[in-house]
Design an enzyme around this catalytic site. Structure first.
Site, short mmCIF file in Angstrom:
data_model
loop_
_atom_site.label_atom_id
_atom_site.label_comp_id
_atom_site.label_asym_id
_atom_site.label_seq_id
_atom_site.Cartn_x
_atom_site.Cartn_y
_atom_site.Cartn_z
N ASP A 52 0.84 -1.20 0.00
CA ASP A 52 0.00 0.00 0.00
C ASP A 52 0.88 1.25 0.00
O ASP A 52 1.49 1.58 1.01
CB ASP A 52 -0.89 -0.02 1.25
CG ASP A 52 -1.64 1.27 1.41
OD1 ASP A 52 -2.36 1.66 0.47
OD2 ASP A 52 -1.50 1.93 2.46
N TYR A 57 3.84 9.49 -0.64
CA TYR A 57 4.91 8.86 0.15
C TYR A 57 6.26 8.95 -0.56
O TYR A 57 7.29 8.56 0.01
CB TYR A 57 4.62 7.39 0.46
CG TYR A 57 3.29 7.07 1.09
CD1 TYR A 57 2.54 8.03 1.75
CD2 TYR A 57 2.79 5.77 1.03
CE1 TYR A 57 1.31 7.71 2.32
CE2 TYR A 57 1.57 5.45 1.60
CZ TYR A 57 0.82 6.43 2.24
OH TYR A 57 -0.38 6.10 2.79
N LYS A 82 -2.06 6.08 -4.51
CA LYS A 82 -3.08 7.11 -4.24
C LYS A 82 -2.77 8.42 -4.94
O LYS A 82 -1.59 8.78 -5.09
CB LYS A 82 -3.17 7.36 -2.73
CG LYS A 82 -3.29 6.09 -1.91
CD LYS A 82 -3.47 6.32 -0.43
CE LYS A 82 -3.36 5.03 0.35
NZ LYS A 82 -2.00 4.61 0.65
N HIS A 113 -6.57 10.14 -2.27
CA HIS A 113 -5.94 10.02 -0.95
C HIS A 113 -6.68 10.77 0.16
O HIS A 113 -6.77 10.30 1.28
CB HIS A 113 -4.49 10.53 -1.05
CG HIS A 113 -3.58 10.00 0.01
ND1 HIS A 113 -2.23 9.92 -0.15
CD2 HIS A 113 -3.84 9.52 1.25
CE1 HIS A 113 -1.69 9.42 0.95
NE2 HIS A 113 -2.64 9.16 1.81
#
Ligand code: A2P
Length: 337
Positions: A52, A57, A82, A113
């Site tokens: 995930d 990120y 996302k 997100h």
């Protein structure tokens, strides 16, 4: 060897493994000396089949590399990424960037997100003014408009490159607004959920709508509150496991998938080894948060302590009635160090 991890079926018919690896936290040396890639290959080797990640990120390249390097067939792995709040002004460009960075044939699940969006695409989570709710429409797209673009990517322009679309951090209030215009019902709503934030009502609502819930930070992120909880530890003692195992087993037994994050091999293994809780134990965990002192959000990364806003939105705009109570503090109860 893949661990025996049960799966849940999404409204697309696809299966999502009940335990995934959360890639949210800046793992040590992310992008440097391949440490993140090595940690994720390790995760796949110990049995994780769901990774995930998110554009926000800043590690999609490493996640894709780990999948290719693992030697596990692409079709055995479920990959989530996302669309970041700063990317809502051009979802096609954002999708193509994610797709190219990951470089793994297709994306299993692409999530919006946050309901928030930002006017500028600078920074991983975007910058500029926050936009997205109906009354802020003049600043940029609402999440309904962004979702319509994601639907078009999924159904038409990039068909086959993304197998399902969904949302993240959506409350009942914002799902109701979204569903007024949605052609595609989100396959997943990924939310913060733990025994301290069980989200009973949101779970019930999503179940009725056919939206699967994935829990992020199911162990309470940087807080020790889950690991130190008395009830979880009492149950854990009976089964000779840790409070973390009880928290994850409870979530999966309720029908939600979980994406705990760990870079430590022993904890990775521990987190995909679930136990069966009795009905009585399930009830006990369900009720931990009846104590108002134990009913709290723990994802402080998005919380502005001065304004008390969450990525620019008030609690009311988020549709959240549970706030942030407990300060983060690193748990001392880790195993395997
Ligand atoms: P580490 O990566 O060193 O294992 P969450 O998934 O709720 O966001 O929590 C992630 C945090 O919890 C990380 O700091 C991770 O540290 C730690 N963690 C993950 N699994 C366990 C476990 N089984 N027991 C204790 N701490 C854990």
């Amino acid at each position: 060897m893949a661990a025996d991890i049960p799966s849940f079926t999404l409204n697309t018919g696809a299966k999502i493994p009940s335990v995934g690896m959360g890639c949210w936290q800046g793992q040590p040396g992310a992008g440097k000396d391949n440490e993140l890639v090595d940690a994720l290959v390790k995760a796949i080797n110990v049995g994780y089949r769901h990774l995930d990640t998110a554009t926000g990120y800043a590690n999609e390249r490493e996640v894709g590399e780990a999948i290719r390097k693992s030697g596990v067939p692409r079709s055995d792995i479920f990959l989530t990424t996302k669309l970041r709040p700063g990317g809502v002004n051009d979802p096609v460009k954002e999708f193509e960037e994610s797709f190219n960075k990951l470089d793994v044939e297709y994306i299993d699940l692409w999530l919006l997100h946050w309901p928030q969006g930002f006017t500028s695409s600078e920074g991983n989570f975007g910058g500029g003014d926050v936009c997205g709710l109906e009354h802020q429409k003049h600043l940029g797209p609402t999440f309904n408009e962004t979702w319509a673009k994601m639907e078009d990517i999924f159904l038409n322009s990039h068909k086959g490159k993304v197998k399902a679309i969904g949302v993240s951090n959506f409350s009942i209030k914002n799902l109701e607004i979204l569903l007024q215009t949605a052609k595609v019902v989100p396959a997943v709503n990924q939310i913060e959920q733990s025994p301290l934030l069980p989200e009973h009502k949101l779970n019930e609502y999503c179940k009725q709508k056919g939206i699967h819930i994935t829990a992020y930070s199911p162990l309470g992120q940087m807080s020790s509150a889950v690991h130190d909880d008395e009830t979880l530890n009492e149950i854990a003692k009976k089964h000779d496991v840790t409070a973390a195992t009880v928290a994850l087993s409870w979530a999966v037994q309720k029908g939600t998938s979980v994406a705990p994050k760990s870079t430590n091999e022993k904890r990775m293994k521990q987190n995909i080894t679930l136990i069966k809780l009795s009905d009585e134990e399930m009830k006990q965990v369900d009720h931990i948060s009846d104590d108002p002192k134990k009913h709290t959000r723990l994802n402080y990364l998005v919380f502005d302590k001065d304004t008390h806003k969450i990525l620019g939105w008030t609690m009311e705009e988020m549709g959240w009635d549970v706030g942030f109570l407990q300060e983060p503090g690193k748990s001392t109860k880790k195993v395997g160090e």
